[in-house]
Design a protein around this motif. Structure first.
Motif, mmCIF file in Angstrom:
data_model
loop_
_atom_site.group_PDB
_atom_site.id
_atom_site.type_symbol
_atom_site.label_atom_id
_atom_site.label_comp_id
_atom_site.label_asym_id
_atom_site.label_seq_id
_atom_site.Cartn_x
_atom_site.Cartn_y
_atom_site.Cartn_z
ATOM 1 N N ALA A 95 -2.621 -2.650 -9.861
ATOM 2 C CA ALA A 95 -2.341 -2.218 -8.497
ATOM 3 C C ALA A 95 -1.762 -3.321 -7.625
ATOM 4 O O ALA A 95 -0.900 -3.059 -6.777
ATOM 5 N N ARG A 96 -2.196 -4.566 -7.821
ATOM 6 C CA ARG A 96 -1.873 -5.622 -6.851
ATOM 7 C C ARG A 96 -1.009 -6.747 -7.401
ATOM 8 O O ARG A 96 -0.595 -7.609 -6.642
ATOM 9 N N MET A 97 -0.748 -6.761 -8.706
ATOM 10 C CA MET A 97 0.047 -7.844 -9.289
ATOM 11 C C MET A 97 1.342 -7.302 -9.877
ATOM 12 O O MET A 97 1.436 -6.120 -10.208
ATOM 13 N N PHE A 99 3.973 -7.902 -12.997
ATOM 14 C CA PHE A 99 4.193 -8.561 -14.283
ATOM 15 C C PHE A 99 4.990 -7.620 -15.182
ATOM 16 O O PHE A 99 5.043 -6.403 -14.954
ATOM 17 N N LYS A 100 5.594 -8.180 -16.205
ATOM 18 C CA LYS A 100 6.425 -7.398 -17.119
ATOM 19 C C LYS A 100 5.571 -6.379 -17.875
ATOM 20 O O LYS A 100 4.505 -6.711 -18.377
ATOM 21 N N GLY A 101 6.076 -5.181 -17.951
ATOM 22 C CA GLY A 101 5.385 -4.143 -18.698
ATOM 23 C C GLY A 101 4.232 -3.494 -17.950
ATOM 24 O O GLY A 101 3.437 -2.780 -18.570
ATOM 25 N N LYS A 102 4.126 -3.727 -16.649
ATOM 26 C CA LYS A 102 2.991 -3.168 -15.895
ATOM 27 C C LYS A 102 2.999 -1.638 -15.922
ATOM 28 O O LYS A 102 1.976 -1.011 -16.203
ATOM 29 N N GLN A 162 -5.823 3.587 -7.771
ATOM 30 C CA GLN A 162 -5.399 4.302 -6.576
ATOM 31 C C GLN A 162 -6.143 3.800 -5.335
ATOM 32 O O GLN A 162 -5.569 3.727 -4.247
ATOM 33 N N ALA A 163 -7.414 3.457 -5.516
ATOM 34 C CA ALA A 163 -8.189 2.923 -4.388
ATOM 35 C C ALA A 163 -7.646 1.560 -3.964
ATOM 36 O O ALA A 163 -7.516 1.280 -2.762
ATOM 37 N N PHE A 164 -7.323 0.697 -4.926
ATOM 38 C CA PHE A 164 -6.756 -0.619 -4.603
ATOM 39 C C PHE A 164 -5.409 -0.481 -3.889
ATOM 40 O O PHE A 164 -5.092 -1.252 -2.985
ATOM 41 N N LEU A 165 -4.604 0.511 -4.288
ATOM 42 C CA LEU A 165 -3.294 0.695 -3.666
ATOM 43 C C LEU A 165 -3.409 1.093 -2.200
ATOM 44 O O LEU A 165 -2.480 0.876 -1.423
ATOM 45 N N GLY A 166 -4.525 1.668 -1.821
ATOM 46 C CA GLY A 166 -4.710 2.090 -0.436
ATOM 47 C C GLY A 166 -5.129 0.983 0.509
ATOM 48 O O GLY A 166 -5.253 1.216 1.709
ATOM 49 N N ILE A 167 -5.337 -0.237 -0.012
ATOM 50 C CA ILE A 167 -5.762 -1.355 0.826
ATOM 51 C C ILE A 167 -4.523 -2.116 1.308
ATOM 52 O O ILE A 167 -3.656 -2.472 0.501
ATOM 53 N N PRO A 168 -4.405 -2.384 2.594
ATOM 54 C CA PRO A 168 -3.218 -3.090 3.115
ATOM 55 C C PRO A 168 -3.045 -4.477 2.489
ATOM 56 O O PRO A 168 -4.023 -5.189 2.254
ATOM 57 N N ARG A 169 -1.807 -4.825 2.236
ATOM 58 C CA ARG A 169 -1.485 -6.138 1.664
ATOM 59 C C ARG A 169 -1.853 -7.283 2.597
ATOM 60 O O ARG A 169 -2.105 -8.410 2.153
ATOM 61 N N GLU A 170 -1.888 -6.999 3.882
ATOM 62 C CA GLU A 170 -2.176 -8.052 4.863
ATOM 63 C C GLU A 170 -3.554 -8.682 4.630
ATOM 64 O O GLU A 170 -3.750 -9.873 4.922
#
Length: 279
Positions: A95-97, A99-102, A162-170
């Motif tokens: 969700a947050r990194m 890398f190749k093949g993700k 999906q839960a990690f994707l909902g957290i703001p990058r800030e």
């Protein structure tokens, strides 16, 4: 028109809810009926005429159901813990990194959802035997054989991703500025924010592990390590298909699931909504 539509939806939901509760009501009724009452009469009678709790007493005294429950709790507890840890560790980089093949790795993991456990059960059983993870070697090995095949699954990884994707990058950027490394960001910043999704995963994993019958019935040989579903199945044979006792044992086995769900229900709706965030 809007009110009519709302009434129709509520009536439909009530009917569906009743249909879902019907087997549970019949099970409860059967467990509370005495030996003189016909449990298979038609139309069925849900309110027992010969009300008794002797069926529960007989199950508790004649069968080591408490030992079965302890075995089920040990297996379910560690299965839940391992699922939460491994699913979170796998979901975080997906969700947050970058890398190749993700994407390939993610879709490959999702593809395993389409493979039923029965299709891979034989190779898993062979691997388990070769690793000596059966109760013929030790009780500890037997527990490992029950837990490890279900220690992580694609649904858990998907839900937490999906839960990690909902957290703001800030939030991550702020943590980096404060000097946190990737693991500290994961453990101290992100994981506390997905507690509802972790609770949802814990509930589903606990229910699945607690009610698992096929795998324990295949891998276990010692009565002392039987889980509740296997023990209740043997209860049916032990008492010549006395369905009153089987129903009473099933009712007892449901109680821990209800307690576990009710203790985490406040997170359930919020967690399922988080899992619906688009990736």
């Amino acid at each position: 028109m809007k009110h009519i539509k709302g009434i129709f939806i509520h009536i439909t939901l009530i009917i569906v809810c009743f249909l879902c509760l019907l087997p549970f009501l019949w099970l409860t009724s059967t467990a509370l009926k005495g030996p003189l009452e016909n449990i298979f009469q038609y139309p069925p009678v849900f309110i027992p005429e010969d009300f008794t709790i002797e069926n529960f007493k007989m199950v508790l005294t004649l069968v080591p159901i408490v030992g079965y429950a302890i075995n089920s709790f040990i297996v379910a507890f560690f299965t839940v813990v391992l699922n939460l840890i491994f699913s979170a560790l796998a979901a975080y980089p997906l969700a947050r990194m970058e890398f190749k093949g993700k994407d390939f790795a993610f879709f490959a993991i999702l593809a395993t959802i389409m493979v039923p456990f029965q299709a891979i059960m034989l190779p898993i059983y062979i691997i388990t035997l070769k690793l000596h993870l059966t109760d013929t070697y030790s009780n500890f090995a037997g527990y490992l054989g029950l837990i490890l095949p279900f220690a992580v699954n694609a649904f858990g990884i998907f839900l937490l991703r999906q839960a990690f994707l909902g957290i703001p990058r800030e939030l991550e950027e702020s943590a980096v500025i404060d000097g946190c490394n990737s693991f500290q960001i994961f453990a101290k910043v992100l994981v506390p924010l997905i507690k509802p999704s972790l609770a949802v995963l814990a509930i589903f994993t606990f229910i699945g592990s607690w009610g698992e019958f096929l795998w324990p019935s295949i891998i276990l040989t010692k009565d002392t390590l039987f889980t509740l579903p296997v023990g209740i199945n043997n209860l049916q044979g032990a008492f010549s298909a006395n369905y009153r006792l089987v129903a009473a044992g099933s009712m007892i086995s449901i109680v821990p699931i209800l307690i576990f769900f009710l203790s985490l229900q406040k997170y359930f709706i919020q967690g399922t909504n988080e899992g619906a965030v688009k990736g």
